[in-house]
Design a protein around this motif. Structure first.
Motif, PDB file in Angstrom:
ATOM      1  N   HIS A  87      40.651  -4.930  32.063  1.00  0.00           N
ATOM      2  CA  HIS A  87      41.101  -4.543  30.727  1.00  0.00           C
ATOM      3  C   HIS A  87      42.507  -5.072  30.451  1.00  0.00           C
ATOM      4  O   HIS A  87      43.265  -5.367  31.372  1.00  0.00           O
ATOM      5  CB  HIS A  87      41.112  -3.013  30.582  1.00  0.00           C
ATOM      6  N   ARG A 107      42.204  -2.357  26.323  1.00  0.00           N
ATOM      7  CA  ARG A 107      41.083  -2.948  25.586  1.00  0.00           C
ATOM      8  C   ARG A 107      40.195  -3.718  26.549  1.00  0.00           C
ATOM      9  O   ARG A 107      40.667  -4.542  27.338  1.00  0.00           O
ATOM     10  CB  ARG A 107      41.606  -3.877  24.486  1.00  0.00           C
ATOM     11  N   SER A 113      38.610  -0.112  22.634  1.00  0.00           N
ATOM     12  CA  SER A 113      39.919   0.435  22.985  1.00  0.00           C
ATOM     13  C   SER A 113      39.781   1.840  23.563  1.00  0.00           C
ATOM     14  O   SER A 113      39.051   2.676  23.018  1.00  0.00           O
ATOM     15  CB  SER A 113      40.835   0.474  21.753  1.00  0.00           C
ATOM     16  N   HIS A 258      44.893  -0.165  15.880  1.00  0.00           N
ATOM     17  CA  HIS A 258      43.694  -0.028  16.711  1.00  0.00           C
ATOM     18  C   HIS A 258      42.576   0.547  15.849  1.00  0.00           C
ATOM     19  O   HIS A 258      42.632   1.705  15.436  1.00  0.00           O
ATOM     20  CB  HIS A 258      43.968   0.883  17.895  1.00  0.00           C
TER      21      HIS A 258
END
Length: 472
Positions: A87, A107, A113, A258
């Protein structure tokens, strides 16, 4: 003292005609607005209690036992990177209280996310929260797009724009004109029957909260795709040209958000990000860019303290030319005092401050949005939150009483919509026409909808009604 003159029959007929014309437009606007008003109020209530809902769902991985000392943030970051090597770390959010965990947003390669919660006193990983699985995110997506993207955004923008027409026409109907209308003005008659009770609740709550409703509609429209994104927000966007000798990215500040969460200030979302350009200290690794963050994150946390950031979000560079971004603003609920809004960008290699935007750099509209959004979200204080809860419940009550009144009044046993009757008048109502024109020009999607309804009313509804009356 002279007595008021009794209206002549012609004047009385005109007044009656204008009243029913306004009622007709109030009815049309309500048909479209009421379902959205109820939806926006319910989802707004969910978002108001985001912190409480999240704590109830994830208390075991959010609460920690305070200790005398915390470990460096770089050590916490390293623990996250080791636990999730595939990630990319995108953000660090320090805990708002000594009893809460720090958060790192990561992410996946698929673009999902996740929050990783970390004990700041031991660097132990406590658990994960899927950012797309929060009740707030779901409510926010419904609130903004009905979960259908741009078309949902357009529908909500139309409803909010027509909500202004609903509000203006409602005030006209609410204000007293004669003895009959004065009887129920600012009064709720509990003993005069169901229909009168509903009318008094609907009119007095709606009229009394008209300024509050207008505030919510305007501040909400500022996020809408057409009126907000193409007009108001575009005109109020901070000009990146004010930053001296700073290369600009092709990405905007909105790229740091996000999902549908609004984490950056409203007037910066469309502003290009600056770029890091001091390559004298570039790290060798370019494959996993977050591997170099252990070099600079502690320094960035220290810079945040030096600059006076109390609660903030630290966004990490997303590429070799990306920047560290410290942001604290009322839009994302980091702080409650809009005059303390600040967004600062740093070169990822030298730590040099490249760009800094504070409240003093906002234009008038941006300042109004920064101040207004905190009120809109109930972030100012517990009294602000309680007031917003009462406002949402009131808007739901006004909507429901309007629907029930229509249901009671509609023609029984007939396949008719129950549109308020239209009385012929040879004069043009200049005030009404001007009101429709102003709303239509100021809010383009509302203007297109008003024009469509006018055509439909003239071509179909009015003619059908005349034919029905002729055949009786």
């Amino acid at each position: 003292m002279r007595k008021a003159s009794v209206p002549q029959p012609k004047e009385a007929t005109r007044a009656r005609s204008l009243y029913f014309l306004t009622w007709r437009w109030h009815f049309y606007a309500g048909l479209f607005v009421v379902p959205f008003m109820i939806m926006l109020s319910i989802t707004g209530l969910v978002m108001l209690f985001d912190d409480e809902i999240e704590m109830a769902r994830y208390q075991s991985i959010l609460q920690v036992q305070p200790q005398p000392e915390t470990v460096p943030v770089s050590q916490q970051l390293l623990a996250v990177q080791q636990a999730y090597p595939s990630h990319t770390v995108t953000q660090f959010i320090p805990a708002k209280a000594l009893t809460l965990a720090n958060r790192f947003s990561i992410r996946s390669e698929e673009g999902i996310s996740i929050f990783v919660t970390v004990d700041p006193y031991s660097s132990s990983i406590l658990g994960t929260i899927d950012r797309s699985d929060s009740w707030y995110q779901l409510a926010n997506d419904i609130h903004g797009t009905l979960l259908i993207g741009d078309w949902g955004d357009y529908l909500i923008e139309i409803s909010a724009s027509l909500g202004i027409l609903l509000l203006v026409s409602g005030i006209y109907l609410w204000l007293p004109r004669d003895n009959a209308s004065r009887t129920g003005f600012l009064r709720v008659r509990f003993t005069s029957g169901t229909r009168v009770l509903l009318r008094d609740l609907h009119a007095n709550i709606g009229g009394g909260l008209s300024i509050v409703l207008l505030f919510f509609l305007i501040s909400g429209l500022s996020w809408a795709g057409i009126w907000g994104g193409k007009y108001v927000q575009a005109w109020s966007t901070f000009p990146a040209q004010k930053w001296d000798d700073v290369p600009l990215s092709t990405l905007t500040h909105a790229s740091l958000n996000h999902g549908s969460e609004e984490e950056l200030p409203w007037n910066l979302e469309q502003t290009p990000l600056p770029q890091s350009h001091d390559h004298s200290k570039m790290q060798a690794s370019a494959h996993n860019h977050t591997s170099s963050f252990t070099f600079g994150i502690d320094e960035m946390v220290e810079k945040a303290k030096q600059l006076g950031f109390s609660q903030y979000k630290l966004n990490f560079p997303r590429s070799d030319t990306g920047v560290f971004t410290l942001s604290a603003n009322t839009m994302s609920g980091d702080i409650t005092d809009p005059t303390q809004d600040r967004t600062s960008h740093f070169d990822q290699y030298s730590g040099q401050l490249l760009a800094d935007v504070t409240w003093n750099d906002y234009n008038l509209v941006a300042k109004m949005m920064a101040a207004g959004i905190a009120l809109h979200q109930g972030d100012i204080s517990i009294l602000n939150k309680i007031a917003n809860v009462l406002f949402c419940l009131s808007f739901i009550l006004v909507s429901i009483t309007g629907v029930v009144m229509w249901w009671i009044r509609r023609p029984s046993g007939q396949k008719r919509l129950g549109v308020p009757p239209q009385f012929e008048n040879t004069h043009v109502w200049k005030t009404g026409l001007l009101t429709l024109t102003v709303i239509g020009v100021a809010f383009p999607l509302a203007g297109a909808t008003i024009a469509a309804v006018l055509c439909l009313d003239w071509l179909l509804i009015s003619r059908v009604e005349k034919l029905r009356l002729a055949l009786q």
